[in-house]
Scaffold this motif. Structure first.
Motif, mmCIF file in Angstrom:
data_model
loop_
_atom_site.group_PDB
_atom_site.id
_atom_site.type_symbol
_atom_site.label_atom_id
_atom_site.label_comp_id
_atom_site.label_asym_id
_atom_site.label_seq_id
_atom_site.Cartn_x
_atom_site.Cartn_y
_atom_site.Cartn_z
ATOM 1 N N VAL A 1 74.241 -52.362 25.858
ATOM 2 C CA VAL A 1 73.226 -51.450 25.313
ATOM 3 C C VAL A 1 72.043 -51.255 26.246
ATOM 4 C CG1 VAL A 1 73.731 -51.846 22.868
ATOM 5 C CG2 VAL A 1 72.101 -53.336 24.056
ATOM 6 N N SER A 2 71.452 -50.081 26.085
ATOM 7 C CA SER A 2 70.182 -49.768 26.716
ATOM 8 C C SER A 2 69.101 -50.011 25.656
ATOM 9 C CB SER A 2 70.300 -48.302 27.137
ATOM 10 O OG SER A 2 69.082 -47.798 27.509
ATOM 11 N N ALA A 3 67.839 -49.922 26.040
ATOM 12 C CA ALA A 3 66.771 -50.068 25.054
ATOM 13 C C ALA A 3 66.708 -48.804 24.189
ATOM 14 C CB ALA A 3 65.445 -50.281 25.758
ATOM 15 N N MET A 4 66.126 -48.915 22.989
ATOM 16 C CA MET A 4 65.941 -47.720 22.144
ATOM 17 C C MET A 4 65.129 -46.683 22.922
ATOM 18 S SD MET A 4 65.032 -49.611 18.519
ATOM 19 C CE MET A 4 64.980 -48.179 17.433
ATOM 20 N N GLN B 1 61.435 -46.857 24.510
ATOM 21 C CA GLN B 1 60.953 -48.241 24.462
ATOM 22 C C GLN B 1 60.490 -48.748 25.843
ATOM 23 O OE1 GLN B 1 60.929 -49.910 21.556
ATOM 24 N NE2 GLN B 1 59.988 -51.689 22.508
ATOM 25 N N THR B 2 61.315 -48.501 26.860
ATOM 26 C CA THR B 2 60.969 -49.010 28.197
ATOM 27 C C THR B 2 59.687 -48.336 28.702
ATOM 28 O OG1 THR B 2 63.336 -49.297 28.549
ATOM 29 C CG2 THR B 2 61.931 -49.506 30.489
ATOM 30 N N ASN B 3 59.569 -47.033 28.437
ATOM 31 C CA ASN B 3 58.334 -46.332 28.823
ATOM 32 C C ASN B 3 57.125 -46.931 28.116
ATOM 33 O OD1 ASN B 3 59.758 -44.629 30.424
ATOM 34 N ND2 ASN B 3 59.806 -42.927 28.971
ATOM 35 N N GLY C 1 63.105 -54.803 25.696
ATOM 36 C CA GLY C 1 63.642 -53.559 25.134
ATOM 37 C C GLY C 1 65.112 -53.713 24.799
ATOM 38 N N GLU C 2 65.857 -54.228 25.746
ATOM 39 C CA GLU C 2 67.302 -54.406 25.534
ATOM 40 C C GLU C 2 67.593 -55.605 24.622
ATOM 41 O OE1 GLU C 2 66.141 -52.977 28.232
ATOM 42 O OE2 GLU C 2 67.493 -51.277 28.561
ATOM 43 N N GLN C 3 66.692 -56.560 24.595
ATOM 44 C CA GLN C 3 66.874 -57.702 23.676
ATOM 45 C C GLN C 3 66.831 -57.194 22.235
ATOM 46 O OE1 GLN C 3 64.589 -61.257 24.311
ATOM 47 N NE2 GLN C 3 64.889 -61.992 22.228
ATOM 48 N N GLY D 1 72.023 -54.264 28.699
ATOM 49 C CA GLY D 1 72.064 -53.719 30.051
ATOM 50 C C GLY D 1 70.733 -53.952 30.737
ATOM 51 N N PHE D 2 70.661 -53.557 32.013
ATOM 52 C CA PHE D 2 69.375 -53.472 32.716
ATOM 53 C C PHE D 2 68.810 -54.820 33.146
ATOM 54 C CE2 PHE D 2 64.621 -52.376 32.059
ATOM 55 C CZ PHE D 2 64.474 -51.770 33.298
ATOM 56 N N GLN D 3 69.160 -55.919 32.434
ATOM 57 C CA GLN D 3 68.547 -57.207 32.758
ATOM 58 C C GLN D 3 69.525 -58.201 33.346
ATOM 59 O OE1 GLN D 3 68.334 -60.010 29.191
ATOM 60 N NE2 GLN D 3 67.470 -58.149 28.327
ATOM 61 N N GLY E 1 66.299 -51.799 37.853
ATOM 62 C CA GLY E 1 65.855 -50.428 38.157
ATOM 63 C C GLY E 1 66.075 -49.496 36.983
ATOM 64 N N ARG E 2 65.195 -48.501 36.816
ATOM 65 C CA ARG E 2 65.248 -47.591 35.672
ATOM 66 C C ARG E 2 66.626 -46.945 35.544
ATOM 67 N NH1 ARG E 2 60.763 -46.088 32.906
ATOM 68 N NH2 ARG E 2 62.351 -45.840 31.327
ATOM 69 N N GLY E 3 67.066 -46.836 34.322
ATOM 70 C CA GLY E 3 68.386 -46.245 34.071
ATOM 71 C C GLY E 3 69.524 -47.191 34.420
ATOM 72 N N GLY E 4 69.188 -48.466 34.643
ATOM 73 C CA GLY E 4 70.161 -49.409 35.190
ATOM 74 C C GLY E 4 71.260 -49.859 34.239
ATOM 75 N N SER E 5 71.168 -49.539 32.964
ATOM 76 C CA SER E 5 72.197 -50.069 32.066
ATOM 77 C C SER E 5 73.576 -49.436 32.312
ATOM 78 C CB SER E 5 71.777 -49.938 30.600
ATOM 79 O OG SER E 5 71.344 -48.648 30.336
ATOM 80 N N ASP E 6 73.614 -48.257 32.937
ATOM 81 C CA ASP E 6 74.914 -47.708 33.365
ATOM 82 C C ASP E 6 75.570 -48.656 34.362
ATOM 83 O OD1 ASP E 6 74.699 -45.391 31.894
ATOM 84 O OD2 ASP E 6 73.947 -44.166 33.550
HETATM 85 N N1 ASP Z 1 66.001 -49.209 29.369
HETATM 86 C C1 ASP Z 1 66.060 -49.030 30.787
HETATM 87 C C2 ASP Z 1 65.344 -47.741 31.178
HETATM 88 O O1 ASP Z 1 64.862 -47.024 30.335
HETATM 89 C C3 ASP Z 1 67.472 -49.026 31.295
HETATM 90 C C4 ASP Z 1 68.322 -47.881 30.820
HETATM 91 O O2 ASP Z 1 67.993 -47.181 29.896
HETATM 92 O O3 ASP Z 1 69.410 -47.687 31.401
HETATM 93 O O4 ASP Z 1 65.243 -47.462 32.337
#
Ligand code: ASP
Ligand code: MG
Length: 404
Positions: free
Chosen positions: A40-43, A46-48, A73-75, A135-137, A149-154
């Motif tokens: 999962v990514s954060a809601m 949330q990260t912002n 966020g991901e927790q 993801g992401f962590q 890095g941002r968007g890292g959960s992919d």
């Molecule tokens: N939550 C993180 C972000 O917003 C990772 C992700 O969404 O992939 O960058």
């Protein structure tokens, strides 16, 4: 029996209601013997929010502490989703990255996953459980929390697919897949059923926002098939596959564009060995990435013009650097234009179909669109045009390359 990794982006988990729906979707997928690992990514947002909070504490928030903050966020989404699954009668549990552990290397805020333990989660899978992984962590080799890095959960999802030897990785998002061009720009845009890693990487670097390039790279290196699809529809999305599994009926797969380019022309540059090197040396030294370059043939062998393109936000700096070397290389005049756009056609099918370059140029000529600069690779052709012609160029190319 298949083993799949499925990843949900922030918009798919944007509210409690959405999380409950995602839990139902997973439950439905779990009806056969398949093993499902969820990342999962954060809601959404949330990260912002967390980053905004950190800025209120300090402009120089400690990077290691920022990772501790962002990882929450991901927790949160991991626990909410796992609890929703348990509530719907499934066996589920969340793991944090340090509990697995997922080991990363590199600096805080920009680490890279390189190893993961699989023992406990594999046991849980065998027992019919649905593990939820944030993801992401990750965690560094000295056991500090990290993020990638941002968007890292992919990238997390694809890396997990690799470590757990999954059959494929599904990326659930808020669009139905990858389109031939941006649907907001052109109503004729169509969803692409199958596409290669190379094409996706080209499209991503040429301005199409799909998924993180590093995630595609991990998939490409490890031959992991990806399926990008919508959480909000049952329709099949786009499969990103190794080249060998694709047959190219069309020479062009998609059209990308970016409106963040600028061009600089040096007029009356001496036509002598070493001059081009002198022009590009300061750009390189200042981390300015030059994209397209054109040097005219000088009719008299004495002087020529050199044009190059860069990112628009680096235009001011580039002009300054060119002014600095004016006396050194003695050009006559500098002109620039920041109202340009780059339109690119991408397709692995190009390799086997001759005449694509001609067809592209002819299409633009017939529409009276001037080409300012050109660059090509094996599977793409990019042209620079006036920014206001972007949409028209996309429409005509979309039609002429049978993508409508
Ligand atoms: N939550 C993180 C972000 O917003 C990772 C992700 O969404 O992939 O960058
Ligand atoms: Mg995201």
């Amino acid at each position: 029996m298949a083993r799949v990794v499925i990843k949900f982006g922030g918009t798919s988990l944007g509210s409690i209601e959405k999380i409950t729906n995602v839990a139902s979707l997973i439950k439905k997928k779990k009806t056969n013997n398949d093993e499902i690992i969820v990342v999962v990514s954060a809601m959404a947002g949330q990260t912002n929010d967390l980053i905004e909070k950190s800025k209120k504490i300090s402009k120089n928030y400690d990077k290691a502490e920022l990772d501790v903050l962002l990882a929450t966020g991901e927790q949160m989404s991991s626990s909410l989703l796992s609890a929703a699954l348990i509530d719907q009668g499934c066996k589920s549990r969340s793991w944090l990255s340090w509990q697995i552990p997922i080991i990363t290397e590199g600096p805080h805020n920009a680490s890279r996953i390189y190893r993961s333990n699989t023992d406990e989660i594999s046991k849980f899978l065998k027992s019919g459980g649905i593990p939820i992984i944030p993801g992401f962590q990750g965690v560094s080799n000295i056991f500090r929390l990290t993020t990638i890095g941002r968007g890292g959960s992919d990238a997390s999802a694809v890396a997990i697919a690799k470590f757990f030897d999954a059959d494929f990785c599904e990326i659930y998002t808020d669009v139905e897949g990858v389109y031939t061009t941006n649907p907001n720009m052109h109503s004729q845009a169509k969803k692409i059923d199958k596409i290669s890693y190379e094409e996706i990487l080209e499209m991503a670097s040429l301005g199409t926002k799909i998924m993180q390039a590093s995630a595609v790279q991990i998939a490409m290196l490890n031959n992991i098939s990806i399926h990008v699809r919508s959480t909000f529809s049952e329709k099949e999305g786009t499969k990103i596959l190794p080249d060998a599994k694709l047959d190219y009926e069309k020479s062009v797969t998609g059209i990308s564009f970016s409106k963040n380019d600028a061009k600089v022309t040096l007029i009356g540059v001496k036509d002598r060995p070493g001059v081009a090197a002198k022009i590009f040396e300061p750009l390189g030294q200042n981390d300015i990435n030059v994209d397209m370059v054109i040097q005219n043939i000088s009719p008299d062998g004495k002087e020529t013009d050199v044009t190059f393109t860069i990112k628009r936000d680096q235009l001011d700096q580039s002009i300054k650097l060119m002014n600095d070397i004016k006396t050194k290389i003695n050009y006559k005049k500098l002109v620039y234009d920041d109202k340009v756009a780059k339109v690119s056609i991408i397709g692995a099918g190009m390799i086997v179909s001759p005449g694509i370059t001609y067809k592209m140029f002819k299409s633009l000529a017939d529409a009276n669109i001037n080409i300012i600069a050109i660059s090509t690779s094996e599977i793409k052709i990019s042209v620079l045009v006036n920014e206001e012609k972007t949409s028209e160029a996309i429409k005509i190319l979309h039609k002429n390359f049978n993508l409508d």
